[in-house]
Design a protein around this motif. Sequence first.
Motif, mmCIF file in Angstrom:
data_model
loop_
_atom_site.group_PDB
_atom_site.id
_atom_site.type_symbol
_atom_site.label_atom_id
_atom_site.label_comp_id
_atom_site.label_asym_id
_atom_site.label_seq_id
_atom_site.Cartn_x
_atom_site.Cartn_y
_atom_site.Cartn_z
ATOM 1 N N LEU A 132 5.567 -8.021 4.186
ATOM 2 C CA LEU A 132 6.059 -6.680 3.862
ATOM 3 C C LEU A 132 5.305 -6.075 2.682
ATOM 4 O O LEU A 132 5.045 -4.869 2.638
ATOM 5 C CB LEU A 132 7.558 -6.743 3.530
ATOM 6 N N ILE A 133 4.933 -6.918 1.738
ATOM 7 C CA ILE A 133 4.212 -6.440 0.558
ATOM 8 C C ILE A 133 2.730 -6.225 0.858
ATOM 9 O O ILE A 133 2.140 -5.198 0.489
ATOM 10 C CB ILE A 133 4.392 -7.425 -0.610
ATOM 11 N N SER A 134 2.113 -7.173 1.565
ATOM 12 C CA SER A 134 0.662 -7.128 1.783
ATOM 13 C C SER A 134 0.245 -6.135 2.856
ATOM 14 O O SER A 134 -0.872 -5.593 2.793
ATOM 15 C CB SER A 134 0.151 -8.524 2.165
ATOM 16 N N TYR A 135 1.116 -5.901 3.831
ATOM 17 C CA TYR A 135 0.717 -5.073 4.970
ATOM 18 C C TYR A 135 1.431 -3.725 5.006
ATOM 19 O O TYR A 135 1.449 -3.060 6.032
ATOM 20 C CB TYR A 135 0.953 -5.834 6.277
ATOM 21 N N GLY A 136 1.988 -3.303 3.891
ATOM 22 C CA GLY A 136 2.568 -1.972 3.813
ATOM 23 C C GLY A 136 1.480 -0.911 3.762
ATOM 24 O O GLY A 136 0.324 -1.182 3.409
ATOM 25 N N ARG A 137 1.831 0.313 4.076
ATOM 26 C CA ARG A 137 0.842 1.402 4.132
ATOM 27 C C ARG A 137 0.244 1.693 2.753
ATOM 28 O O ARG A 137 -0.868 2.209 2.661
ATOM 29 C CB ARG A 137 1.480 2.658 4.704
ATOM 30 N N GLN A 138 0.977 1.398 1.707
ATOM 31 C CA GLN A 138 0.487 1.668 0.359
ATOM 32 C C GLN A 138 -0.065 0.420 -0.327
ATOM 33 O O GLN A 138 -0.331 0.444 -1.532
ATOM 34 C CB GLN A 138 1.642 2.243 -0.488
ATOM 35 N N SER A 139 -0.226 -0.658 0.422
ATOM 36 C CA SER A 139 -0.649 -1.920 -0.199
ATOM 37 C C SER A 139 -2.149 -2.012 -0.426
ATOM 38 O O SER A 139 -2.618 -2.866 -1.161
ATOM 39 C CB SER A 139 -0.216 -3.098 0.685
ATOM 40 N N GLY A 140 -2.934 -1.140 0.201
ATOM 41 C CA GLY A 140 -4.386 -1.212 0.103
ATOM 42 C C GLY A 140 -4.998 -1.926 1.292
ATOM 43 O O GLY A 140 -6.124 -1.618 1.702
ATOM 44 N N MET A 141 -4.270 -2.867 1.894
ATOM 45 C CA MET A 141 -4.774 -3.601 3.054
ATOM 46 C C MET A 141 -4.958 -2.679 4.249
ATOM 47 O O MET A 141 -5.926 -2.800 5.009
ATOM 48 C CB MET A 141 -3.823 -4.742 3.415
ATOM 49 N N ALA A 142 -4.045 -1.725 4.414
ATOM 50 C CA ALA A 142 -4.085 -0.848 5.585
ATOM 51 C C ALA A 142 -5.357 -0.008 5.634
ATOM 52 O O ALA A 142 -5.820 0.370 6.719
ATOM 53 C CB ALA A 142 -2.859 0.060 5.590
ATOM 54 N N ARG A 143 -5.949 0.264 4.486
ATOM 55 C CA ARG A 143 -7.140 1.111 4.452
ATOM 56 C C ARG A 143 -8.325 0.444 5.143
ATOM 57 O O ARG A 143 -9.226 1.124 5.649
ATOM 58 C CB ARG A 143 -7.498 1.441 3.006
ATOM 59 N N TYR A 144 -8.293 -0.885 5.178
ATOM 60 C CA TYR A 144 -9.415 -1.593 5.790
ATOM 61 C C TYR A 144 -9.368 -1.556 7.313
ATOM 62 O O TYR A 144 -10.387 -1.754 7.974
ATOM 63 C CB TYR A 144 -9.447 -3.052 5.319
ATOM 64 N N PHE A 145 -8.193 -1.301 7.884
ATOM 65 C CA PHE A 145 -8.081 -1.348 9.339
ATOM 66 C C PHE A 145 -8.835 -0.210 10.014
ATOM 67 O O PHE A 145 -9.270 -0.335 11.163
ATOM 68 C CB PHE A 145 -6.598 -1.299 9.755
ATOM 69 N N GLY A 146 -9.009 0.903 9.316
ATOM 70 C CA GLY A 146 -9.701 2.050 9.916
ATOM 71 C C GLY A 146 -11.144 2.171 9.475
ATOM 72 O O GLY A 146 -11.844 3.103 9.889
ATOM 73 N N LYS A 147 -11.623 1.263 8.631
ATOM 74 C CA LYS A 147 -12.995 1.341 8.139
ATOM 75 C C LYS A 147 -13.978 0.758 9.142
ATOM 76 O O LYS A 147 -13.672 -0.229 9.815
ATOM 77 C CB LYS A 147 -13.118 0.573 6.812
ATOM 78 N N PRO A 148 -15.174 1.330 9.240
ATOM 79 C CA PRO A 148 -16.210 0.726 10.087
ATOM 80 C C PRO A 148 -16.546 -0.675 9.580
ATOM 81 O O PRO A 148 -16.534 -0.929 8.375
ATOM 82 C CB PRO A 148 -17.403 1.670 9.920
ATOM 83 N N PHE A 149 -16.829 -1.560 10.515
ATOM 84 C CA PHE A 149 -17.086 -2.956 10.137
ATOM 85 C C PHE A 149 -18.391 -3.434 10.747
ATOM 86 O O PHE A 149 -18.599 -3.349 11.955
ATOM 87 C CB PHE A 149 -15.926 -3.842 10.609
#
Length: 304
Positions: A132-149
């Motif tokens: 819940l803490i790591s995968y929240g929208r404001q956790s910073g982790m979510a930003r990586y899901f939409g980045k080119p890889f």
Amino acid sequence: MTPFRATIAALLALTLCCAADTAYAISSAAKSNIDYYNTITLLRNLRIMVMNFADDSMKTKYESTKNTFQRCAEDYYAREYTYVDKDSKKHQLRFTEVKIELSALYSTMAELYLKRTKEILDSTSKNSFDILISYGRQSGMARYFGKPFDPLKDIKPYKEKEYHFFQDKQTIENYLREGYKRLQDARRMYNDPDLKIVIDKKEKKFGDLDFIMGRYADVIETCRQAKQYGIEIHRILKKHEVTSIMKRHNLSSASLDPVFDDRIPDIFKVDANDNLKLIHTHELARAGKAPKDSKKEEPSKGRR
């Protein structure tokens, strides 16, 4: 109204309509008829719990209660609806002794279910809150899901098998919230002051023991619901393992029985089977996994 209470109410209405003519016969026959169906239903339901969780001492008590029921049922078939209690010197309904023994067994079992429910929910709590803490929208982790890889240059800050946590985190939170809520509901029922008043009554009226057993049965059923939320969280936490589990057990369906579902910790598979009203040792045997030292169910003893 729970199914258990609805059944008793229906039996009461039916029995009163079909009872004999005299007032005494109506009272004793009708109440004994209710007691018979009530106690045999409770014994059947308790058998599953005893087979799944009871120690040797409780299993012995259950067998003794079954023998008591057998004696009472034989007298009930013979239309001997009452007996004289040797201590109080008063007439008692034939199944009173069985109900006293059953209420004690259900009390012990309700306490056991409360303990196991907390263990299951607590076993998911740390991982759940980490997600819940790591995968929240404001956790910073979510930003990586939409980045080119770029697989040749970039290193992902998350494991691909854990991507589903971003989508499942709300379900995990809902299950955790509902599981602990139902555990607390069960605790309130178990510690209900009204229940204690009835338990402490020196002379219990007809229906008092049914109230006690019904309340404990409700505690157990609510605990089963709470435990299921914990089990479902375990399944979500290892959602990525489904394919490998299917291959390991050579299964062709995505619907895994608890005995094969390795997402569920082994210690809690008995709870998953119990929630389905299944006997865990029977399921292990069916799957060819019965432990070598497992004991077969002993046949019931005859009337003493």
